[in-house]
Design a protein around this motif. Structure first.
Motif, PDB file in Angstrom:
ATOM      1  N   VAL A  17       0.812  -1.215   0.000  1.00  0.00           N
ATOM      2  CA  VAL A  17       0.000   0.000   0.000  1.00  0.00           C
ATOM      3  C   VAL A  17       0.849   1.271   0.000  1.00  0.00           C
ATOM      4  O   VAL A  17       0.310   2.371  -0.172  1.00  0.00           O
ATOM      5  N   ASP A  18       2.142   1.144   0.210  1.00  0.00           N
ATOM      6  CA  ASP A  18       3.043   2.296   0.154  1.00  0.00           C
ATOM      7  C   ASP A  18       3.777   2.254  -1.178  1.00  0.00           C
ATOM      8  O   ASP A  18       4.643   1.397  -1.392  1.00  0.00           O
ATOM      9  N   ILE A  19       3.426   3.164  -2.086  1.00  0.00           N
ATOM     10  CA  ILE A  19       3.974   3.082  -3.442  1.00  0.00           C
ATOM     11  C   ILE A  19       4.364   4.458  -3.968  1.00  0.00           C
ATOM     12  O   ILE A  19       3.762   5.477  -3.638  1.00  0.00           O
ATOM     13  N   MET A  20       5.400   4.453  -4.817  1.00  0.00           N
ATOM     14  CA  MET A  20       5.793   5.627  -5.575  1.00  0.00           C
ATOM     15  C   MET A  20       5.749   5.250  -7.051  1.00  0.00           C
ATOM     16  O   MET A  20       6.488   4.385  -7.507  1.00  0.00           O
ATOM     17  N   PHE A  21       4.831   5.877  -7.790  1.00  0.00           N
ATOM     18  CA  PHE A  21       4.753   5.680  -9.232  1.00  0.00           C
ATOM     19  C   PHE A  21       5.316   6.912  -9.903  1.00  0.00           C
ATOM     20  O   PHE A  21       4.770   8.008  -9.778  1.00  0.00           O
ATOM     21  N   MET A  22       6.436   6.754 -10.591  1.00  0.00           N
ATOM     22  CA  MET A  22       7.039   7.853 -11.339  1.00  0.00           C
ATOM     23  C   MET A  22       6.324   7.963 -12.681  1.00  0.00           C
ATOM     24  O   MET A  22       6.533   7.159 -13.587  1.00  0.00           O
ATOM     25  N   LYS A  23       5.452   8.970 -12.778  1.00  0.00           N
ATOM     26  CA  LYS A  23       4.592   9.147 -13.948  1.00  0.00           C
ATOM     27  C   LYS A  23       5.365   9.847 -15.064  1.00  0.00           C
ATOM     28  O   LYS A  23       5.590  11.052 -15.014  1.00  0.00           O
ATOM     29  N   THR A  24       5.770   9.104 -16.061  1.00  0.00           N
ATOM     30  CA  THR A  24       6.475   9.667 -17.207  1.00  0.00           C
ATOM     31  C   THR A  24       5.479  10.202 -18.229  1.00  0.00           C
ATOM     32  O   THR A  24       4.308   9.823 -18.236  1.00  0.00           O
ATOM     33  N   HIS A  25       5.957  11.067 -19.106  1.00  0.00           N
ATOM     34  CA  HIS A  25       5.085  11.688 -20.100  1.00  0.00           C
ATOM     35  C   HIS A  25       4.840  10.773 -21.300  1.00  0.00           C
ATOM     36  O   HIS A  25       5.749  10.073 -21.753  1.00  0.00           O
ATOM     37  N   LYS A  26       3.608  10.807 -21.802  1.00  0.00           N
ATOM     38  CA  LYS A  26       3.226  10.175 -23.063  1.00  0.00           C
ATOM     39  C   LYS A  26       3.617   8.698 -23.105  1.00  0.00           C
ATOM     40  O   LYS A  26       4.097   8.194 -24.111  1.00  0.00           O
ATOM     41  N   SER A  27       3.387   7.977 -21.991  1.00  0.00           N
ATOM     42  CA  SER A  27       3.816   6.582 -21.899  1.00  0.00           C
ATOM     43  C   SER A  27       2.741   5.684 -21.281  1.00  0.00           C
ATOM     44  O   SER A  27       3.059   4.767 -20.525  1.00  0.00           O
ATOM     45  N   ALA A  28       1.477   5.962 -21.589  1.00  0.00           N
ATOM     46  CA  ALA A  28       0.350   5.213 -21.016  1.00  0.00           C
ATOM     47  C   ALA A  28       0.252   5.412 -19.505  1.00  0.00           C
ATOM     48  O   ALA A  28      -0.419   4.639 -18.812  1.00  0.00           O
ATOM     49  N   SER A  29       0.887   6.456 -18.998  1.00  0.00           N
ATOM     50  CA  SER A  29       0.925   6.663 -17.554  1.00  0.00           C
ATOM     51  C   SER A  29      -0.418   7.150 -17.004  1.00  0.00           C
ATOM     52  O   SER A  29      -0.718   6.927 -15.823  1.00  0.00           O
ATOM     53  N   SER A  30      -1.241   7.796 -17.818  1.00  0.00           N
ATOM     54  CA  SER A  30      -2.558   8.232 -17.341  1.00  0.00           C
ATOM     55  C   SER A  30      -3.458   7.038 -17.064  1.00  0.00           C
ATOM     56  O   SER A  30      -4.270   7.062 -16.133  1.00  0.00           O
ATOM     57  N   THR A  31      -3.333   5.993 -17.871  1.00  0.00           N
ATOM     58  CA  THR A  31      -4.099   4.772 -17.635  1.00  0.00           C
ATOM     59  C   THR A  31      -3.659   4.123 -16.327  1.00  0.00           C
ATOM     60  O   THR A  31      -4.498   3.675 -15.531  1.00  0.00           O
ATOM     61  N   LEU A  32      -2.361   4.070 -16.096  1.00  0.00           N
ATOM     62  CA  LEU A  32      -1.851   3.526 -14.834  1.00  0.00           C
ATOM     63  C   LEU A  32      -2.289   4.372 -13.643  1.00  0.00           C
ATOM     64  O   LEU A  32      -2.614   3.853 -12.574  1.00  0.00           O
ATOM     65  N   LEU A  33      -2.307   5.681 -13.838  1.00  0.00           N
ATOM     66  CA  LEU A  33      -2.696   6.576 -12.754  1.00  0.00           C
ATOM     67  C   LEU A  33      -4.133   6.294 -12.318  1.00  0.00           C
ATOM     68  O   LEU A  33      -4.453   6.324 -11.125  1.00  0.00           O
ATOM     69  N   ASN A  34      -5.009   6.016 -13.266  1.00  0.00           N
ATOM     70  CA  ASN A  34      -6.391   5.695 -12.941  1.00  0.00           C
ATOM     71  C   ASN A  34      -6.475   4.434 -12.086  1.00  0.00           C
ATOM     72  O   ASN A  34      -7.264   4.355 -11.132  1.00  0.00           O
ATOM     73  N   ILE A  35      -5.650   3.446 -12.399  1.00  0.00           N
ATOM     74  CA  ILE A  35      -5.600   2.223 -11.593  1.00  0.00           C
ATOM     75  C   ILE A  35      -5.185   2.548 -10.164  1.00  0.00           C
ATOM     76  O   ILE A  35      -5.775   2.060  -9.188  1.00  0.00           O
ATOM     77  N   ILE A  36      -4.176   3.393 -10.020  1.00  0.00           N
ATOM     78  CA  ILE A  36      -3.661   3.757  -8.695  1.00  0.00           C
ATOM     79  C   ILE A  36      -4.683   4.583  -7.927  1.00  0.00           C
ATOM     80  O   ILE A  36      -4.894   4.375  -6.723  1.00  0.00           O
TER      81      ILE A  36
ATOM     82  N   ILE B 210       0.870   7.095  -0.983  1.00  0.00           N
ATOM     83  CA  ILE B 210       1.000   7.059  -2.441  1.00  0.00           C
ATOM     84  C   ILE B 210       1.473   8.401  -2.974  1.00  0.00           C
ATOM     85  O   ILE B 210       0.925   9.456  -2.639  1.00  0.00           O
ATOM     86  N   LEU B 211       2.482   8.347  -3.834  1.00  0.00           N
ATOM     87  CA  LEU B 211       2.996   9.514  -4.557  1.00  0.00           C
ATOM     88  C   LEU B 211       2.986   9.144  -6.030  1.00  0.00           C
ATOM     89  O   LEU B 211       3.662   8.195  -6.438  1.00  0.00           O
ATOM     90  N   CYS B 212       2.225   9.874  -6.862  1.00  0.00           N
ATOM     91  CA  CYS B 212       2.031   9.386  -8.232  1.00  0.00           C
ATOM     92  C   CYS B 212       1.807  10.460  -9.293  1.00  0.00           C
ATOM     93  O   CYS B 212       1.655  10.121 -10.472  1.00  0.00           O
ATOM     94  N   ASN B 213       1.756  11.732  -8.933  1.00  0.00           N
ATOM     95  CA  ASN B 213       1.520  12.767  -9.942  1.00  0.00           C
ATOM     96  C   ASN B 213       2.799  13.108 -10.699  1.00  0.00           C
ATOM     97  O   ASN B 213       3.900  12.849 -10.234  1.00  0.00           O
ATOM     98  N   HIS B 214       2.620  13.734 -11.877  1.00  0.00           N
ATOM     99  CA  HIS B 214       3.764  14.154 -12.679  1.00  0.00           C
ATOM    100  C   HIS B 214       4.746  14.964 -11.838  1.00  0.00           C
ATOM    101  O   HIS B 214       4.355  15.857 -11.079  1.00  0.00           O
TER     102      HIS B 214
ATOM    103  N   PHE C  82       7.923   2.130  -8.792  1.00  0.00           N
ATOM    104  CA  PHE C  82       7.821   1.607 -10.151  1.00  0.00           C
ATOM    105  C   PHE C  82       7.521   2.745 -11.116  1.00  0.00           C
ATOM    106  O   PHE C  82       7.078   3.827 -10.718  1.00  0.00           O
ATOM    107  N   THR C  83       7.773   2.503 -12.387  1.00  0.00           N
ATOM    108  CA  THR C  83       7.566   3.519 -13.423  1.00  0.00           C
ATOM    109  C   THR C  83       7.280   2.817 -14.741  1.00  0.00           C
ATOM    110  O   THR C  83       7.193   1.583 -14.792  1.00  0.00           O
ATOM    111  N   ILE C  84       7.117   3.584 -15.797  1.00  0.00           N
ATOM    112  CA  ILE C  84       6.822   3.010 -17.111  1.00  0.00           C
ATOM    113  C   ILE C  84       7.588   3.784 -18.181  1.00  0.00           C
ATOM    114  O   ILE C  84       7.729   5.011 -18.093  1.00  0.00           O
ATOM    115  N   LEU C  85       8.091   3.062 -19.169  1.00  0.00           N
ATOM    116  CA  LEU C  85       8.818   3.647 -20.290  1.00  0.00           C
ATOM    117  C   LEU C  85       8.090   3.327 -21.593  1.00  0.00           C
ATOM    118  O   LEU C  85       7.316   2.377 -21.671  1.00  0.00           O
TER     119      LEU C  85
END
Length: 429
Positions: free
Chosen positions: A83-102, A144-148, A167-170
């Motif tokens: 439940v303690d997560i850091m999602f590094m939201k990268t630009h233009k990499s399907a990260s908005s879809t992941l953000l919705n999940i989070i 949770i920390l997940c915004n751009h 975790f992050t996404i490329l």
């Protein structure tokens, strides 16, 4: 004389557009300066990482899971949902879809988000600082920390427990460059002088004719991934600092997802975090309509990868580690899980989405489901919620279709700066 008059009107029209662009850029620079906290006011001394406020929640949740049909195990036996997560939201990499999940996961389980104040990002492109977090005080607890943001490991570590999952996404750098070039072109003055319809091809033909390091928003045009992670995006790919940066990220991030293999990425994420298949359900958000996409020829793709050489090295490294993780997970097991995820997503699509797919912005009836659009265009697709949805699933359907800006508002984030900028871009352009 008629031809001269037409040319004169066209010149005046171009001059007006240029003047508006300059004024708008100046206005955004002023807004950025006014809203960004002063760096010198931040205490740079190391702060002890706070204990997690989630451990009691985690144990309660696990107890409930193990006494219900939702319990699940990993290869190592019973696992505890993270439940303690850091999602590094990268630009233009399907990260908005992941953000919705989070967002859905955190809201469902009452977790505490570290959100920005006044806008939807942490004062990007400035490096992240704890002072940018709403209600931050040393030692305060967040889940949770997940915004751009522009990643700053030292500052991020102050907000989360030491055992938080990172975790992050490329995304393939050539495709990312094409997407960024299109989406941000009107916000990057360097591209305004490129004439004709083939602006991307013209830029890649001779990038140095148009690119100046340090110019306003120039980072959107070169090694955007490397920049997002807090590194110098103007380094040549063979520079020692590029390899050092990649190794730093390898040590910090437990999992790096691949946008081109999104479903496989979600299965690895599910296993890493010990979440459920229901948590991983998604609809593709922030997708562009086909007519706005510039198809990359093999030649243009090669030029884009060469121009974004640091990003390409970064991507190649983590693409290799990604498939090592898939192999360790098991090919047959992965295939079965992806098949199940697709089946569940198809069920939700039929249940939630009118017409079963995305539509152009002008066809979206509910403004609460209208995604944010780039300056001067309506190229981002969205959805219409079906009528007469089973009340049991209606709220889940709505949340899965809700764009980032609207979801942040629902979660209580004050977005006055973001909304002001949105009003200005929609009014002027």
């Amino acid at each position: 004389m008629l031809g001269f008059g037409v040319r004169k009107r066209r010149c005046k029209s171009k001059a007006r557009r240029l003047a508006v662009g300059v004024l708008l850029t100046s206005f955004m620079v002023v807004l950025h300066c006014l809203s960004t906290p002063a760096v010198q006011q931040v205490n740079q001394q190391k702060v002890t990482v706070a204990l997690s406020c989630s451990h009691r929640l985690s144990q309660t949740w696990v107890h409930n899971l193990t006494n219900s049909s939702q319990s699940r195990t990993s290869l190592s036996g019973e696992c505890v949902p993270t439940v303690d997560i850091m999602f590094m939201k990268t630009h233009k990499s399907a990260s908005s879809t992941l953000l919705n999940i989070i967002f859905r996961f955190g809201e469902k389980h009452g977790l505490k988000f570290a959100f920005p104040e006044g806008r939807n990002d942490f004062f990007y492109p400035s490096p992240f600082l704890c002072s940018q977090v709403k209600d931050y005080q040393p030692g305060v607890c967040f889940n949770i920390l997940c915004n751009h943001m522009r990643f700053n490991e030292h500052e991020v570590a102050k907000l989360l427990p030491a055992d938080a999952a990172y975790f992050t996404i490329l995304r393939d750098p050539a495709e990312l460059f094409e997407s960024s070039f299109h989406y941000y072109s009107r916000a990057v003055p360097l591209t305004w002088g490129i004439r004709g319809d083939g602006k991307l091809a013209e830029f890649l033909r001779e990038p140095l004719n148009y690119y100046t390091p340090g110019s306003y928003n120039s980072f959107y045009l070169k090694n955007l991934l490397f920049f997002d992670f807090g590194f110098d995006n103007n380094l040549e790919p063979d520079h020692p600092l590029v390899e050092r940066g990649i190794q730093t990220l390898s040590q910090r991030f437990q999992l790096v997802l691949m946008a081109e293999h999104f479903e496989e990425s979600l299965i690895l994420l599910k296993d890493t975090l010990c979440w459920t298949m229901e948590d991983m359900l998604f609809f593709k958000l922030n997708a562009r309509k086909d007519s706005s996409v510039s198809r990359l020829t093999p030649e243009l793709r090669a030029k884009a990868l060469e121009w974004n050489g640091a990003d390409w090295r970064l991507y190649q490294h983590f693409n290799a580690t990604f498939w090592v993780k898939v192999e360790a997970y098991g090919w047959a097991r992965m295939e079965q899980e992806v098949k199940e995820l697709r089946r569940r997503n198809a069920e939700m699509s039929a249940m939630c989405i009118e017409g079963g797919g995305a539509v152009e912005a002008g066809l979206i009836r509910d403004t609460d489901l209208l995604p944010w659009q780039p300056v001067g265009e309506n190229s981002i697709l969205g959805y219409n919620l079906r009528k007469n949805i089973d009340p049991k699933y209606r709220e889940l359907c709505r949340k899965m279709l809700t764009p980032e800006i609207q979801y942040l508002s629902e979660l209580g984030v004050n977005l006055w700066l973001t909304r002001l900028w949105g009003w200005l871009k929609d009014t002027i352009f």
